[in-house]
Design a protein around this motif. Structure first.
Motif, PDB file in Angstrom:
ATOM      1  N   SER A   1      28.821  16.501  80.882  1.00 29.16           N
ATOM      2  CA  SER A   1      28.163  17.090  79.718  1.00 29.16           C
ATOM      3  C   SER A   1      27.362  16.080  78.913  1.00 29.16           C
ATOM      4  O   SER A   1      26.619  16.438  77.994  1.00 29.16           O
ATOM      5  CB  SER A   1      29.212  17.722  78.802  1.00 29.16           C
ATOM      6  OG  SER A   1      30.133  16.735  78.358  1.00 29.16           O
TER       7      SER A   1
ATOM      8  N   PRO B   1      23.586  22.902  79.761  1.00 29.08           N
ATOM      9  CA  PRO B   1      23.626  23.672  81.023  1.00 29.08           C
ATOM     10  C   PRO B   1      22.411  24.616  81.114  1.00 29.08           C
ATOM     11  O   PRO B   1      21.938  25.124  80.117  1.00 29.08           O
ATOM     12  CB  PRO B   1      24.932  24.458  80.934  1.00 29.08           C
ATOM     13  CG  PRO B   1      25.758  23.720  79.934  1.00 29.08           C
ATOM     14  CD  PRO B   1      24.786  23.109  78.937  1.00 29.08           C
TER      15      PRO B   1
ATOM     16  N   ASN C   1      19.372  20.737  82.525  1.00 31.65           N
ATOM     17  CA  ASN C   1      19.729  20.262  83.863  1.00 31.65           C
ATOM     18  C   ASN C   1      18.524  19.834  84.690  1.00 31.65           C
ATOM     19  O   ASN C   1      18.612  18.935  85.511  1.00 31.65           O
ATOM     20  CB  ASN C   1      20.497  21.350  84.612  1.00 31.65           C
ATOM     21  CG  ASN C   1      21.982  21.329  84.273  1.00 31.65           C
ATOM     22  OD1 ASN C   1      22.499  20.291  83.925  1.00 31.65           O
ATOM     23  ND2 ASN C   1      22.624  22.482  84.356  1.00 31.65           N
TER      24      ASN C   1
ATOM     25  N   ASN D   1      29.207  16.277  87.884  1.00 32.99           N
ATOM     26  CA  ASN D   1      29.106  17.236  86.787  1.00 32.99           C
ATOM     27  C   ASN D   1      29.581  16.577  85.495  1.00 32.99           C
ATOM     28  O   ASN D   1      30.700  16.080  85.413  1.00 32.99           O
ATOM     29  CB  ASN D   1      29.964  18.469  87.097  1.00 32.99           C
ATOM     30  CG  ASN D   1      29.446  19.256  88.288  1.00 32.99           C
ATOM     31  OD1 ASN D   1      28.231  19.388  88.452  1.00 32.99           O
ATOM     32  ND2 ASN D   1      30.356  19.755  89.118  1.00 32.99           N
TER      33      ASN D   1
ATOM     34  N   LYS E   1      25.787  12.209  92.413  1.00 36.01           N
ATOM     35  CA  LYS E   1      25.786  13.518  91.760  1.00 36.01           C
ATOM     36  C   LYS E   1      27.169  13.791  91.189  1.00 36.01           C
ATOM     37  O   LYS E   1      28.172  13.690  91.889  1.00 36.01           O
ATOM     38  CB  LYS E   1      25.404  14.616  92.752  1.00 36.01           C
ATOM     39  CG  LYS E   1      25.288  15.999  92.117  1.00 36.01           C
ATOM     40  CD  LYS E   1      24.851  17.034  93.129  1.00 36.01           C
ATOM     41  CE  LYS E   1      24.722  18.419  92.485  1.00 36.01           C
ATOM     42  NZ  LYS E   1      24.293  19.437  93.468  1.00 36.01           N
TER      43      LYS E   1
END
Length: 403
Positions: free
Chosen positions: A377, A403, A329, A375, A373
């Motif tokens: 993967s 993560p 991250n 979230n 921004k």
């Protein structure tokens, strides 16, 4: 005189008698008289020839299609010299572009002009081995063949395993002993289509008869290494190599040569190496002999760009400057989105980064500094490029976020 590049061969009408030796040098051009087609029955109108046709004089080939052990006059097909002016001793002459239907002018036919045989186009050629003089009034025809109806090569160098009489040698007859280049020549050759040939002519007997032609005028031919259409291999174009081949009357010599590209004089040498830009051009040559004969030839030359750019897409670690496929991250990465094209200087590049999302997922957008921004993967980089000729290419890179 460089006989490999500029070859002079005098050949005249057929005379009786046979030689005990022949002496053709590498580069000599064996020009031959075009076959003259006439009606089998003289009373038939020449426009119809109801009873069939034959080749009365000049050069031809024949195939014993009825397998009666003879080459009848009705089995002859007339031939005439091709773009090289005939058979070039020591030079592999490969034909191309045979097809169904009769000749269209699109064919590559260095030895003989395209002919129509059973409604399909064909041309003679040499494959693997050129025609060579054996020095004993024979010519080595073991590389002889035909391109016909889209078949790249029907070999006619002989099948001695099944036909012992197939020697791969053509006989040369002339008026004097020994033969000289000032004599008349007749070249005769027979063989069989190999028994394992995939064409419909397997095991069929083949005959070639060439009658030399009286050369009273000069002829000149351009040959371009690699053919008339070539790929762009450097910025803006490609370097081409071209040679001139000439047939001159006995006793005459070359006085001057002038090459032009799109009507601009570029050279006065026998062979040229010239940068040619992308696009269609006309390459021409003009030759003047010592006796004042003036001849010229011209060829269309097309430099094309059919290759797409080479595209690079990658995620680069900012600290190590190495390509990565996963990142934590807190790591920072640099996008690599580049393209290189051999021919074009300006290659347009577009790059898009995408991420998998779900229905209803929220993302945070900062209007002040353009930051987004979300979230996710993984990220996917898609880089696309187009060159000036319209060729396109796309490359992708994936980055897994840990993560």
């Amino acid at each position: 005189m460089n006989k490999k590049i500029l070859s002079v061969l005098l050949v005249t009408a057929t005379l009786g008698g046979a030689s005990t030796a022949s002496a053709f040098n590498n580069g000599d051009i064996l020009a031959f008289k075009a076959g003259v087609v006439t009606c089998l029955v003289p009373t038939d109108p020449t426009s119809s020839c109801y009873s069939g046709t034959t080749v009365e004089t000049g050069s031809y080939f024949a195939m014993d299609l009825n397998n009666d052990g003879q080459f009848s006059s009705t089995e002859r097909t007339a031939i005439a010299v091709g773009s090289d002016g005939g058979i070039v001793i020591g030079l592999i002459q490969t034909a191309g572009g045979s097809h169904s239907g009769c000749p269209t002018g699109s064919e590559i036919s260095p030895v003989d002009a395209p002919w129509c045989f059973f409604g399909r186009t064909g041309m003679h050629q040499t494959v693997g081995l050129p025609v060579l003089d054996k020095g004993d009034n024979t010519l080595d025809f073991s590389g002889w063949g035909i391109s016909w109806d889209g078949i790249a090569n029907i070999p006619l160098g002989g099948d001695p395993a099944n036909f012992p009489e197939d020697t791969g040698l053509a006989t040369v007859s002339c008026a004097n002993t020994p033969c000289t280049v000032a004599d008349s020549y007749v070249i005769d050759y027979t063989s069989h289509v190999p028994a394992n040939d995939p064409s419909a002519f397997r095991t069929v007997a083949y005959q070639l008869h060439l009658e030399s032609e009286l050369i009273t005028d000069a002829k000149v031919f351009i040959t371009i290494d690699g053919g008339n259409m070539q790929e762009c291999i450097e910025t803006g174009g490609s370097n081409i190599v071209a040679n001139v081949r000439a047939i001159l009357p006995a006793g005459d010599t070359v006085s001057s040569i002038e090459w032009s590209l799109d009507n601009r004089v570029i050279s006065n040498t026998l062979s040229i190496q010239q940068f040619v830009s992308l696009g269609t051009h006309v390459l021409s040559v003009r030759l003047i002999t010592a006796n004042g004969l003036k001849v010229s030839d011209a060829e269309n030359l097309n430099i094309v760009d059919t290759q797409p750019p080479s595209v690079f897409a990658a995620f680069i670690d900012k600290e190590t400057a190495t390509e990565i496929s996963q990142v934590s991250n807190e790591n920072k990465v640099i996008i690599r989105a580049e393209a290189v094209d051999v021919c074009s200087v300006d290659t347009g590049v577009t790059a898009v980064v995408g991420a998998p999302v779900e229905n209803g997922q929220k993302i945070k957008v900062s209007q002040e500094n353009g930051k987004v921004k979300l979230n996710t993967s993984s990220l996917q980089l898609t880089v696309s490029a187009a060159d000036a000729s319209g060729n396109t290419a796309t490359e992708q890179a994936n980055l897994v976020i840990i993560p």
